[in-house]
Design an enzyme around this catalytic site. Structure first.
Site, mmCIF file in Angstrom:
data_model
loop_
_atom_site.group_PDB
_atom_site.id
_atom_site.type_symbol
_atom_site.label_atom_id
_atom_site.label_comp_id
_atom_site.label_asym_id
_atom_site.label_seq_id
_atom_site.Cartn_x
_atom_site.Cartn_y
_atom_site.Cartn_z
ATOM 1 N N ASN A 32 0.819 -1.220 0.000
ATOM 2 C CA ASN A 32 0.000 0.000 0.000
ATOM 3 C C ASN A 32 0.853 1.272 0.000
ATOM 4 O OD1 ASN A 32 0.937 0.183 2.602
ATOM 5 N ND2 ASN A 32 -1.047 -0.159 3.595
ATOM 6 N N PHE A 72 5.275 -9.972 4.049
ATOM 7 C CA PHE A 72 6.065 -9.032 4.855
ATOM 8 C C PHE A 72 5.226 -7.846 5.330
ATOM 9 C CE2 PHE A 72 9.092 -11.041 1.958
ATOM 10 C CZ PHE A 72 10.170 -11.310 2.780
ATOM 11 N N ALA A 74 3.342 -5.321 7.098
ATOM 12 C CA ALA A 74 2.917 -5.169 8.493
ATOM 13 C C ALA A 74 3.422 -3.832 8.995
ATOM 14 C CB ALA A 74 3.509 -6.278 9.362
ATOM 15 N N TYR A 140 2.738 -5.102 19.075
ATOM 16 C CA TYR A 140 3.374 -5.542 17.827
ATOM 17 C C TYR A 140 3.722 -7.035 17.898
ATOM 18 C CZ TYR A 140 7.104 -6.437 14.506
ATOM 19 O OH TYR A 140 7.887 -7.008 13.539
ATOM 20 N N PHE A 168 15.647 -11.511 14.112
ATOM 21 C CA PHE A 168 16.247 -10.692 15.150
ATOM 22 C C PHE A 168 16.418 -9.283 14.537
ATOM 23 C CE2 PHE A 168 16.651 -13.337 18.905
ATOM 24 C CZ PHE A 168 15.956 -14.421 18.416
ATOM 25 N N ASN A 169 17.542 -8.610 14.645
ATOM 26 C CA ASN A 169 17.592 -7.212 14.177
ATOM 27 C C ASN A 169 18.088 -7.125 12.734
ATOM 28 O OD1 ASN A 169 17.446 -7.041 17.135
ATOM 29 N ND2 ASN A 169 17.652 -4.859 16.756
ATOM 30 N N HIS A 188 15.705 2.896 14.171
ATOM 31 C CA HIS A 188 16.668 1.806 14.324
ATOM 32 C C HIS A 188 18.091 2.326 14.521
ATOM 33 C CE1 HIS A 188 13.240 -0.240 12.364
ATOM 34 N NE2 HIS A 188 13.506 -1.078 13.351
HETATM 35 N N1 UDP Z 1 19.112 2.019 20.569
HETATM 36 C C1 UDP Z 1 19.827 3.054 21.153
HETATM 37 N N2 UDP Z 1 19.677 4.315 20.639
HETATM 38 C C2 UDP Z 1 18.852 4.587 19.581
HETATM 39 C C3 UDP Z 1 18.136 3.519 18.979
HETATM 40 C C4 UDP Z 1 18.294 2.254 19.506
HETATM 41 O O1 UDP Z 1 20.578 2.851 22.096
HETATM 42 O O2 UDP Z 1 18.744 5.755 19.195
HETATM 43 C C5 UDP Z 1 19.276 0.643 21.085
HETATM 44 C C6 UDP Z 1 17.990 -0.028 21.540
HETATM 45 O O3 UDP Z 1 17.765 0.216 22.908
HETATM 46 C C7 UDP Z 1 18.288 -1.490 21.253
HETATM 47 C C8 UDP Z 1 19.258 -1.454 20.083
HETATM 48 O O4 UDP Z 1 19.763 -0.121 20.023
HETATM 49 O O5 UDP Z 1 18.950 -2.077 22.336
HETATM 50 C C9 UDP Z 1 18.595 -1.784 18.772
HETATM 51 O O6 UDP Z 1 17.459 -0.968 18.636
HETATM 52 P P1 UDP Z 1 16.598 -0.938 17.314
HETATM 53 O O7 UDP Z 1 15.522 0.108 17.517
HETATM 54 O O8 UDP Z 1 17.501 -0.769 16.154
HETATM 55 O O9 UDP Z 1 15.968 -2.380 17.227
HETATM 56 P P2 UDP Z 1 15.085 -3.217 18.279
HETATM 57 O O10 UDP Z 1 16.071 -4.065 19.042
HETATM 58 O O11 UDP Z 1 14.360 -2.240 19.140
HETATM 59 O O12 UDP Z 1 14.171 -4.014 17.419
#
Ligand code: UDP
Length: 329
Positions: A32, A72, A74, A140, A168-169, A188
């Protein structure tokens, strides 16, 4: 195979689309464009539409003779899911059920689903295995867990085959620097840190430095987006009637926030000033995958394990596209 990729204009989806096309699949993207980018999709392959438009989806599945779906699409902002849960329940759950009903009507019974380590909530221990309890701590994660259950039930009742891939990330960008991460707003860690190196932000804020980890900052398992794409393709190839795959996708290696920032300093040559704030609500101190089940089930493991090459690939994209896809008009 004829594959429909919902959310194929988004970050992870677009990398999967690129790989599917390269491997000779006939790929169609349904998005979308609320968060996705037209420029992330190969020309002529995008159908704009909403997941809640069941009839449109059914027509598309029939017209393109779709054999499998990668789902994907969402909303994926954890914080927003807490303040606006209706948006998440509506799109992530009702939208996905609408897609699943369209699939049922069109006799499409294979699906690879984007799930998340957020379904585990605060893990009992790390590294996390798939057998650990799933107790999400935000809407979420809960919406993703509900769909994992719905897929299991559809598989039992209707002879589907599915894979729920718990990322994971996600990090990094395509090797050629052509597509990459572009969120608005960006929350992020890696893109925020690289924005400092680009002069788009003054500094990065570390959320918590007194946590129970070796350097006091949060530990995450950063998995390259191309490795995620490879796992999706491997899962797709495994799907048959009754297949049920629930797999963590990570490297198995944890990296702290301080280590990420240090890697970014090394890669960019920029000092990247950082300040410290309190921990972000709902952030577990450490989330690391045990990826051995994916190796066993799919023969898949991450090619990118070290953080530095992951950051290098992200830097290549961000340097070439400091304003993300906007730079392409
Ligand atoms: N984080 C941070 N500063 C920021 C953004 C994220 O310290 O400005 C930390 C956050 O607490 C986490 C890690 O970086 O431990 C990854 O965060 P992100 O938002 O990238 O992914 P998440 O783990 O939340 O899905």
């Amino acid at each position: 195979m004829n594959v429909l990729v919902t959310g194929g204009a988004g970050y992870v989806g677009s990398h999967a689309v690129k790989l599917l096309a390269r491997e000779g699949h006939d790929v169609w993207v349904y998005d979308n464009l609320v968060y996705g980018h037209r420029a992330a999709v190969p020309a002529g392959r995008l159908i704009e539409g909403d997941l809640l438009d069941r009839d449109k989806l059914e027509g598309l599945l029939r017209e393109k003779k779709i054999e499998a779906v990668m789902h994907f699409a969402a909303y994926a902002y954890v914080g927003e899911s807490v303040t606006d849960p209706a948006k998440y329940y509506g799109n992530n759950i009702l939208g996905t059920l609408s897609l699943m009903e369209a699939m049922r009507a069109a006799s499409v019974s294979k699906i690879v689903f984007s799930s998340t380590c957020a379904t585990y909530g605060e893990p009992d221990s790390v590294p996390i295995r798939e057998t650990q309890a799933q107790r999400p701590i935000n809407p979420y994660g809960f919406t993703k867990l509900v769909i994992e259950h719905a897929l299991a039930d559809y598989t039992r009742a209707y002879g589907w085959g599915y894979a729920a891939l718990r990322y994971f990330n996600a990090a990094g960008a395509s090797a050629d620097g052509d597509i990459g991460e572009d969120h608005d707003p960006e929350t992020h860690l890696i893109p925020l840190v690289l924005d400092v190196a680009l002069g788009r932000r003054e500094m990065v804020t570390i959320f918590g430095d007194k946590l129970p980890t070796p350097d006091g900052t949060c530990i995450r398992d950063y998995i390259h987006v191309d490795d995620l794409a490879t796992a999706h393709l491997a899962a797709l190839n495994k799907l048959g009637q009754g297949t049920e795959l629930k797999l963590n996708l990570g490297t198995g290696r944890g990296t702290s926030v301080k280590e990420v920032i240090e890697a970014c300093r090394k890669v960019t040559g920029h000092p990247i000033p950082a300040d410290i704030a309190g921990p972000r609500a709902g952030d577990p101190p450490a989330l690391v995958a045990d990826p051995s089940a994916a190796l066993q089930a799919l023969g898949w493991k991450a090619k990118f394990v070290e953080i530095t090459p992951i950051v290098e690939s992200a830097w290549k994209w961000h340097k070439a596209h400091p304003k993300g896809y906007d730079d392409r008009g």
